[in-house]
Design a protein around this motif. Structure first.
Motif, PDB file in Angstrom:
ATOM      1  N   ILE A 153     -32.704 -13.321 -11.369  1.00 47.46           N
ATOM      2  CA  ILE A 153     -32.316 -12.995  -9.992  1.00 47.46           C
ATOM      3  C   ILE A 153     -33.275 -11.922  -9.504  1.00 47.46           C
ATOM      4  O   ILE A 153     -33.374 -10.854 -10.112  1.00 47.46           O
ATOM      5  N   ILE A 154     -33.990 -12.183  -8.429  1.00 45.67           N
ATOM      6  CA  ILE A 154     -35.087 -11.326  -8.009  1.00 45.67           C
ATOM      7  C   ILE A 154     -34.635  -9.900  -7.743  1.00 45.67           C
ATOM      8  O   ILE A 154     -35.340  -8.936  -8.071  1.00 45.67           O
ATOM      9  N   SER A 155     -33.456  -9.727  -7.147  1.00 43.96           N
ATOM     10  CA  SER A 155     -32.978  -8.365  -6.868  1.00 43.96           C
ATOM     11  C   SER A 155     -32.745  -7.589  -8.155  1.00 43.96           C
ATOM     12  O   SER A 155     -33.029  -6.378  -8.234  1.00 43.96           O
ATOM     13  N   GLN A 156     -32.254  -8.250  -9.197  1.00 40.34           N
ATOM     14  CA  GLN A 156     -32.035  -7.585 -10.477  1.00 40.34           C
ATOM     15  C   GLN A 156     -33.349  -7.256 -11.163  1.00 40.34           C
ATOM     16  O   GLN A 156     -33.465  -6.226 -11.837  1.00 40.34           O
ATOM     17  N   ILE A 157     -34.358  -8.114 -10.989  1.00 43.40           N
ATOM     18  CA  ILE A 157     -35.667  -7.851 -11.582  1.00 43.40           C
ATOM     19  C   ILE A 157     -36.298  -6.617 -10.940  1.00 43.40           C
ATOM     20  O   ILE A 157     -36.830  -5.737 -11.636  1.00 43.40           O
ATOM     21  N   PHE A 158     -36.235  -6.532  -9.614  1.00 43.60           N
ATOM     22  CA  PHE A 158     -36.770  -5.344  -8.930  1.00 43.60           C
ATOM     23  C   PHE A 158     -35.996  -4.095  -9.349  1.00 43.60           C
ATOM     24  O   PHE A 158     -36.587  -3.030  -9.557  1.00 43.60           O
TER      25      PHE A 158
END
Length: 275
Positions: A153-158
């Motif tokens: 999930i991109i938000s979790q990666i950031f």
């Protein structure tokens, strides 16, 4: 003062890049971002190959077939190995130059302690943050391509990259504080690396028999919080408060280093001056 600060910013950036330390760190961080996902994917492939004859192999193959495992492996390795390399490489900027007496001439020419310290507490922590974000994002892109299950999930990666970056910034500030205050970069590196290795184990022992793992509101557990964020985003409030505490500690480190520089008297004696 502003002119001195600008000149010191330029000096720190040039020293960090022209000595190739930044590019060595870039290679280490990006190298780990490539190696870790490939290693986890290779392990998954091996486990899948033996799944027909080994139930445990099938189970492990399924567990390592998710892209988040590649990123989590990177976060774990960066938090320890990457941090150690970073601390060791910036030793000459964290008090090592005082031991070589290379700041005697600037000091006698009117260099202010604030101008000497402030760029250090900005350039190196910011560089660490940028490298962490770059490495985590690179690992995420590679993992999404090579793993069978893309659960990223991109938000979790950031969030994981940012939290890990703050973790790096805090320890780099500790190193700069101890090193510049004492003029002993080697001792400072040993203290910070020792703390980096021992503190997680101490918190793990303290959490035994409790419902939690002492991550929330604990700035020394930011690496574990970043690892958790890869799989399941922690509470926003917990992350925010923990990061604020970490930045408060960084500011205290700067103030302590500034106080030490103002309090101590640089020894200008000696026959040799190294520039």
């Amino acid at each position: 003062m502003n002119t001195q600060i600008k000149a010191c910013f330029k000096k720190e950036i040039m020293a960090f890049t022209r000595t190739k330390r930044f590019f060595i760190l870039l290679c280490v961080f990006v190298g780990l971002a490539i190696f870790d996902p490939l290693m986890i994917r290779g392990t998954s492939a091996i486990m899948e190959a033996v799944s027909d004859i080994d139930t445990l192999g099938e189970l492990l193959g399924e567990m390592t077939s998710y892209a988040s495992n590649g990123v989590a492996s990177l976060v774990s390795d960066l938090a320890l190995a990457g941090m150690i390399v970073f601390i060791l490489l910036i030793g000459s900027f964290a008090g090592g130059e005082q031991k070589k007496r290379s700041i005697i001439i600037p000091r006698t020419s009117g260099l202010q302690n604030k101008a000497y310290l402030l760029p250090k507490f900005i350039v190196y922590p910011v560089a660490a943050f940028v490298l962490c974000m770059l490495a985590v994002l690179s690992a995420a892109v590679l993992s999404a391509e090579i793993f069978a299950e893309n659960d990223l999930i991109i938000s979790q990666i950031f969030a994981a990259g940012a939290i890990l970056g703050v973790h790096f910034m805090m320890y780099i500030c500790f190193h700069l504080c101890i090193g510049t205050a004492t003029g002993k970069a080697g001792m400072s590196a040993a203290i910070c690396i020792g703390a980096l290795i021992l503190i997680p184990g101490i918190f793990a022992l303290m959490s035994m028999g409790t419902d939690g793992n002492l991550i929330a509101y604990n700035p020394f557990a930011l690496n574990m919080m970043a690892l958790d964020a890869v799989h399941d985003m922690p509470e926003t409030g917990e992350v925010t408060v923990t990061v604020i505490i970490a930045f408060a500690l960084m500011f205290v480190c700067y103030l302590l280093a500034l106080f030490a520089q103002n309090a101590k008297k640089i020894d200008n004696k000696g026959n040799e001056i190294l520039i």
